[in-house]
Design a protein around this motif. Structure first.
Motif, PDB file in Angstrom:
ATOM      1  N   PHE A 181     -58.630   6.886 -17.502  1.00  0.00           N
ATOM      2  CA  PHE A 181     -57.923   8.098 -17.130  1.00  0.00           C
ATOM      3  C   PHE A 181     -56.411   7.917 -17.153  1.00  0.00           C
ATOM      4  O   PHE A 181     -55.693   8.748 -17.721  1.00  0.00           O
ATOM      5  N   THR A 182     -55.903   6.842 -16.561  1.00  0.00           N
ATOM      6  CA  THR A 182     -54.445   6.676 -16.504  1.00  0.00           C
ATOM      7  C   THR A 182     -53.848   6.510 -17.898  1.00  0.00           C
ATOM      8  O   THR A 182     -52.770   7.035 -18.175  1.00  0.00           O
ATOM      9  N   LEU A 183     -54.551   5.831 -18.790  1.00  0.00           N
ATOM     10  CA  LEU A 183     -54.064   5.687 -20.161  1.00  0.00           C
ATOM     11  C   LEU A 183     -54.113   7.027 -20.889  1.00  0.00           C
ATOM     12  O   LEU A 183     -53.165   7.381 -21.604  1.00  0.00           O
ATOM     13  N   GLU A 184     -55.183   7.764 -20.688  1.00  0.00           N
ATOM     14  CA  GLU A 184     -55.293   9.095 -21.308  1.00  0.00           C
ATOM     15  C   GLU A 184     -54.143   9.991 -20.833  1.00  0.00           C
ATOM     16  O   GLU A 184     -53.556  10.732 -21.631  1.00  0.00           O
ATOM     17  N   GLN A 185     -53.823   9.910 -19.542  1.00  0.00           N
ATOM     18  CA  GLN A 185     -52.733  10.716 -18.989  1.00  0.00           C
ATOM     19  C   GLN A 185     -51.376  10.283 -19.547  1.00  0.00           C
ATOM     20  O   GLN A 185     -50.514  11.119 -19.837  1.00  0.00           O
ATOM     21  N   ALA A 186     -51.181   8.972 -19.698  1.00  0.00           N
ATOM     22  CA  ALA A 186     -49.923   8.475 -20.272  1.00  0.00           C
ATOM     23  C   ALA A 186     -49.766   8.973 -21.705  1.00  0.00           C
ATOM     24  O   ALA A 186     -48.666   9.354 -22.120  1.00  0.00           O
ATOM     25  N   GLU A 187     -50.857   8.996 -22.452  1.00  0.00           N
ATOM     26  CA  GLU A 187     -50.820   9.494 -23.828  1.00  0.00           C
ATOM     27  C   GLU A 187     -50.523  10.998 -23.843  1.00  0.00           C
ATOM     28  O   GLU A 187     -49.658  11.464 -24.586  1.00  0.00           O
ATOM     29  N   GLU A 188     -51.226  11.737 -23.006  1.00  0.00           N
ATOM     30  CA  GLU A 188     -51.088  13.192 -22.979  1.00  0.00           C
ATOM     31  C   GLU A 188     -49.699  13.632 -22.510  1.00  0.00           C
ATOM     32  O   GLU A 188     -49.099  14.533 -23.080  1.00  0.00           O
ATOM     33  N   ARG A 189     -49.160  12.966 -21.497  1.00  0.00           N
ATOM     34  CA  ARG A 189     -47.887  13.380 -20.894  1.00  0.00           C
ATOM     35  C   ARG A 189     -46.672  12.652 -21.456  1.00  0.00           C
ATOM     36  O   ARG A 189     -45.548  13.058 -21.223  1.00  0.00           O
ATOM     37  N   GLY A 190     -46.923  11.525 -22.139  1.00  0.00           N
ATOM     38  CA  GLY A 190     -45.822  10.770 -22.719  1.00  0.00           C
ATOM     39  C   GLY A 190     -44.945  10.085 -21.700  1.00  0.00           C
ATOM     40  O   GLY A 190     -43.771   9.813 -21.962  1.00  0.00           O
ATOM     41  N   GLU A 191     -45.506   9.785 -20.534  1.00  0.00           N
ATOM     42  CA  GLU A 191     -44.734   9.131 -19.476  1.00  0.00           C
ATOM     43  C   GLU A 191     -45.630   8.193 -18.676  1.00  0.00           C
ATOM     44  O   GLU A 191     -46.850   8.218 -18.802  1.00  0.00           O
ATOM     45  N   VAL A 192     -45.001   7.383 -17.839  1.00  0.00           N
ATOM     46  CA  VAL A 192     -45.725   6.414 -17.018  1.00  0.00           C
ATOM     47  C   VAL A 192     -46.712   7.135 -16.109  1.00  0.00           C
ATOM     48  O   VAL A 192     -46.371   8.146 -15.493  1.00  0.00           O
ATOM     49  N   GLN A 193     -47.920   6.617 -16.044  1.00  0.00           N
ATOM     50  CA  GLN A 193     -48.962   7.151 -15.176  1.00  0.00           C
ATOM     51  C   GLN A 193     -49.589   5.996 -14.407  1.00  0.00           C
ATOM     52  O   GLN A 193     -49.660   4.865 -14.906  1.00  0.00           O
TER      53      GLN A 193
END
Length: 180
Positions: free
Chosen positions: A21-33
């Protein structure tokens, strides 16, 4: 492409695609998650995923992870309670979990509780009455408090749901104090 290039703790294991999930969010948002996630071996891990850019171009992601089971004894001491961190077995692969426990030097007690395992603890055994409480449909009740006897000890405590970074309920945290 989220394919593991290097795992510092296990360099021989690489090439797999990471679905977290955190990697998917970093990819989707383009920022640190960041967030707490359940690892494949049943560890709760604080993960931080960061897009890695060179000259403004995304070339991959850097992920840092730290298991959080080491904080349970400190938290227990600070709060003056015994703690159990419990994960639903439906979230785990029994074989991977057992190997992970052995790798970390912990005993694998898959059968200690019905449908759950303890991944961090400050008490040696789960009291029988607490195991009965956990086996009941207590999650439907608004009262998640309990009283249990364990040898000469009399525990009062409560259960709170444990959620992963993606919002899924993965288990419970039990806090209890001896009032004997």
């Amino acid at each position: 492409d989220k394919r593991a290039f290097l795992r510092m703790y296990n360099p021989e294991r690489y090439g797999d695609v990471i679905h977290r999930f955190t990697l998917e969010q970093a990819e989707e948002r383009g920022e640190v998650q960041s967030g707490v996630e359940l690892g494949s071996s049943g560890t709760l891990t604080l993960r931080v995923d960061m897009p890695w850019k060179v000259d403004g171009e995304l070339i991959g992601y850097i992920e840092f992870g730290k298991e959080i089971d080491h904080i349970v004894p400190s938290l227990s001491s600070a709060l003056g309670v015994d703690l159990l961190v419990i994960i639903e077995t439906s979230r785990l692969d029994r074989q991977k979990w057992g190997k992970g426990r052995a790798l970390m030097g912990h005993e694998a007690r898959w059968e200690e509780l019905p449908d759950r395992v303890v991944i961090a603890r400050t008490i040696e055994r789960v009291p029988e009455r607490l195991a009965e409480f956990l086996a009941s449909d207590h999650q439907e009740n608004t009262d998640l408090l309990f009283d249990v006897n364990y040898g000469a000890q009399h525990f009062r405590g409560g259960a709170t749901p444990l959620y992963a970074a993606d919002g899924d309920k993965i288990g419970e945290i039990i806090a209890m104090r001896d009032f004997a």
